[in-house]
Design a protein around this motif. Structure first.
Motif, PDB file in Angstrom:
ATOM      1  N   LYS A  77       0.407   2.806  -5.769  1.00  0.00           N
ATOM      2  CA  LYS A  77       0.396   3.442  -4.452  1.00  0.00           C
ATOM      3  C   LYS A  77      -0.955   3.204  -3.767  1.00  0.00           C
ATOM      4  CE  LYS A  77       2.741   6.006  -1.627  1.00  0.00           C
ATOM      5  NZ  LYS A  77       3.771   5.259  -0.899  1.00  0.00           N
ATOM      6  N   SER A 134      -3.803   3.911  -0.542  1.00  0.00           N
ATOM      7  CA  SER A 134      -4.323   5.131   0.095  1.00  0.00           C
ATOM      8  C   SER A 134      -3.789   5.311   1.505  1.00  0.00           C
ATOM      9  CB  SER A 134      -5.846   5.072   0.129  1.00  0.00           C
ATOM     10  OG  SER A 134      -6.259   3.956   0.901  1.00  0.00           O
ATOM     11  N   LYS A 138      -9.579   0.167  -5.047  1.00  0.00           N
ATOM     12  CA  LYS A 138      -8.426   0.896  -4.489  1.00  0.00           C
ATOM     13  C   LYS A 138      -7.945   0.173  -3.235  1.00  0.00           C
ATOM     14  CE  LYS A 138      -7.025   4.823  -4.722  1.00  0.00           C
ATOM     15  NZ  LYS A 138      -5.815   5.296  -5.462  1.00  0.00           N
ATOM     16  N   LYS A 164      -5.417  -0.062   0.311  1.00  0.00           N
ATOM     17  CA  LYS A 164      -4.792   0.825   1.318  1.00  0.00           C
ATOM     18  C   LYS A 164      -3.268   0.717   1.273  1.00  0.00           C
ATOM     19  CE  LYS A 164      -8.593   0.734   4.692  1.00  0.00           C
ATOM     20  NZ  LYS A 164      -9.007   0.176   5.985  1.00  0.00           N
ATOM     21  N   ASP A 224       0.575  -0.334  -0.291  1.00  0.00           N
ATOM     22  CA  ASP A 224       1.261  -0.223  -1.585  1.00  0.00           C
ATOM     23  C   ASP A 224       1.488  -1.604  -2.191  1.00  0.00           C
ATOM     24  OD1 ASP A 224       1.436   2.450  -1.010  1.00  0.00           O
ATOM     25  OD2 ASP A 224       3.603   2.421  -0.531  1.00  0.00           O
ATOM     26  N   HIS A 276      -9.689  -0.072   0.106  1.00  0.00           N
ATOM     27  CA  HIS A 276     -10.138   1.253   0.538  1.00  0.00           C
ATOM     28  C   HIS A 276     -11.569   1.428   0.068  1.00  0.00           C
ATOM     29  CE1 HIS A 276      -9.495   5.598   1.379  1.00  0.00           C
ATOM     30  NE2 HIS A 276     -10.362   5.744   0.375  1.00  0.00           N
TER      31      HIS A 276
END
Lengths: 422, 422
Positions: free
Chosen positions: A88, A90, A155, A157, A159, A421
């Protein structure tokens, strides 16, 4: 290349041995049609360890089976689930589907293999076994790319929707089921064995079965019968001519380096039951390539017209017409514009890692990309490690270096496409 | 026709109803391979009643199984004996073997029969059932001929050696066993269904299996493989040419009315396992006819040479040579000169009874005559009632009139050949 990109690259370099070992374990599980579960279980466990959100389900049901793109003669999907595992994001970035299939084709004549087809033997940097190239190697590249992001703390953004589906080799019911379950995205990469070429377009294909009738007689008086084998020679000749004519009309430069852009492959012939009888029936089964520029229906019509022509020209066929069925597998063609942003980002990452520009061509075979793009409305590029020529062949193998290179390219592409992210 | 001949003819005319009834009883016993005993028992009892010297034995043993002409995949002969029943002559005349087989081929699809295949139904002078024509009808004609001699008190000088053998339909192990047991004679008649034609020569035959290799590949890139089906086309073409060449060299006028005297029948082809793979192996199985003028070995060599030629000419076959096996059935050809005394006597008897000259041709199939003549050194003529075209087919039947006519012709021939003891 920025710092994050570098650390991902380094992580992937450091984890090559683990990656090779993982592919070996995966290849050792025979996942021919109907036997996908044990290999799938290994993928599922890996995704669980990575902390992805798992969706594991047995495909089937009315919506799937009644969908116009459903093309499958398998009755029972029980015990051999599909998997979707989501990393997933962010929020705010573009989403991407990473799609691999877990099913492999039969091994053929085992005598032609130099190693046990399910050994996963590694020799001179190549890993051997059914599925090594088509396409467990590609799936491992996807998982390594995802793991490198997770392990290095990057991380995203958007998916990342990883899919390990069944039934690709028999018509794509697994990917269709995932589309119908709601999995769509802003783009998709399918790491089928492209030899690291980028395929925005894919040849579609479908299976056909032609029945040729004869008349039985004793072999000693074979002139009293009509040999279904001899009559089949006319059909084979006509199919050869059809292939020639259809390919002569292909002008897309993406097909320039492909000797036969849309082949008609005769894959199976069975005729007769007894050496000293004249055979009264031949069954010819094969695969017809479909150009990205045409529909499945238009291609079918061309072959039907050819057989109709024989039915009118040949005295025997006039009374005993050739019959054609479209059965089993069908793969929709794929057709993404070459200047699509996904092609651009993937090409940039390729240049970052390899230092040269990628080859951009049309694929000589259909993939589940046809379903993802035509039914799922998801732009698809096919790009992966693995050696096209060894897919479906004896001694199928993958160059492990290419596998790791592709995981680096895919990891960088994910960072650009889905955005990091900060 | 002399007085004795006339009384035999009359006896046969008077006993037609009994003869038909006997054939009916015989057809009602299913004597497919492995089930010969109950029909054989009826023949044995008949021979016992006629006072013949009986030799009943189960075939097998080392001498038979190691003989070069033994060609049989049956493991167990127990309970289904061979029979030889001799009508001993007074001495000084020529001996004759009268050979019939008791085994029948399977009935095939029963739905295609208008009567139960083991009913022996008589309709408009025809008796229906599996074996009626091939060749219980012929055996009944032999027994009627012998009975007519015995009943009318005609004593012969030469021995009449009646044989009812198993295994004719599967390669002739029954007749071979009789030859190896010592039964040879100055001549032999085999009343296979010839439509009352006289066959001094019989086409021999044998089965072959050719393996054609290819190289597998994905159908979408079929140009990377080598299709075992495409390579098989070269083999089929070459076999067609071989058949043409071999038949062009047949000049014997006995073959004048036969479109292809020694056919090469391709009876079975299997290739490939998967419509979208390039097939890596084709198996071609068929039956090669053997001319009465050549040996089995010479015919085999011709086909082997042809394949060898392809192996040398074709780049692919150079590396992946064609392989040939000779498997399953094999029937030796028969070759009696048309002016042999046995043909002359039989023809004379034919003219005596029918008032017209017989048709003398070559048979399009092998019989146990090949073994009797080649191994047993016994001159053989094939001549019998029964309709060639219905043998092995649904609705097999025999014209009873022809059966009785043939028994008259055979009885007269026995008197001439073996000579009457006055």
């Amino acid at each position: 290349m920025n710092k994050k990109e570098n650390s991902i690259k380094n992580w992937l370099k450091e984890n090559r041995a683990r990656g090779a070992r993982f592919l070996q374990i995966l290849v050792r599980e025979n996942s021919t049609r109907g036997n996908e579960s044990s290999a799938q279980a290994i993928i599922i466990e890996k995704c669980r360890q990575l902390g992805l959100t798992l969706d594991i389900w047995e495909i089937g049901g009315k919506e799937l089976k009644e969908h116009p793109a459903f093309c499958c003669d398998r009755q029972n999907f029980e015990g051999n689930p599909n998997l979707v595992a989501v990393l997933k994001g962010s929020g705010g970035g573009k989403s991407i589907i990473l799609n691999g299939h877990i099913d492999v084709v039969p091994v053929g004549d085992e005598k032609n293999w130099k190693h046990d087809p399910f050994s996963g033997t590694i020799e001179c940097g190549k890993l051997y076994g059914r599925g090594a190239t088509d396409m467990k190697g590609g799936s491992v590249a996807l998982l390594l790319a995802m793991e490198s992001l997770i392990a290095t703390g990057v991380k995203l953004k958007g998916d990342v929707i990883f899919q390990s589906v069944i039934e690709e080799e028999s018509g794509g019911a697994g990917t269709l089921a995932a589309v119908l379950r709601g999995y769509r995205a802003d783009g998709a990469i399918i790491p089928e064995p492209t030899n690291l070429k980028i395929f925005p377009k894919q040849q579609g294909s479908m299976w056909f079965r032609i029945t040729v009738k004869g008349r039985a007689a004793h072999g000693g008086t074979r002139y009293e019968g009509v040999s279904a084998i001899e009559k089949s020679l006319l059909v084979i000749e006509r199919l050869q001519k059809l292939e020639k004519d259809r390919n002569a009309s292909i002008t897309d430069p993406l097909f320039d380096k492909i000797p036969i852009p849309i082949p008609i492959n005769i894959g199976k012939i069975t005729s007769g039951e007894w050496p000293s009888s004249v055979p009264d029936r031949t069954i010819i089964e094969g695969r017809m390539g479909v150009s990205p520029e045409e529909t499945i229906e238009a291609a079918q019509q061309e072959m039907t017209d050819c057989l109709q022509e024989l039915n009118q020209k040949d005295e025997w066929f006039k009374e005993n017409p050739l019959q054609i069925e479209w059965f089993g597998g069908r793969w929709l063609p794929g057709n993404l514009e070459t200047n699509h942003p996904l092609i651009k980002e993937l090409s940039k990452s390729f240049i970052d890692i390899k230092g040269v520009a990628p080859l951009i061509e049309a694929s000589p075979w259909g993939t589940d990309g046809g379903i993802l793009s035509n039914v799922g409305n998801t732009p698809v590029v096919v790009f992966g490690p693995g050696i096209t020529a060894t897919a479906h062949d004896a001694n199928e193998h993958i160059d492990l270096e290419d596998l790791f290179i592709s995981s680096e390219i895919i990891a960088l592409t994910l960072m650009k496409w889905c955005e990091v992210h900060e």
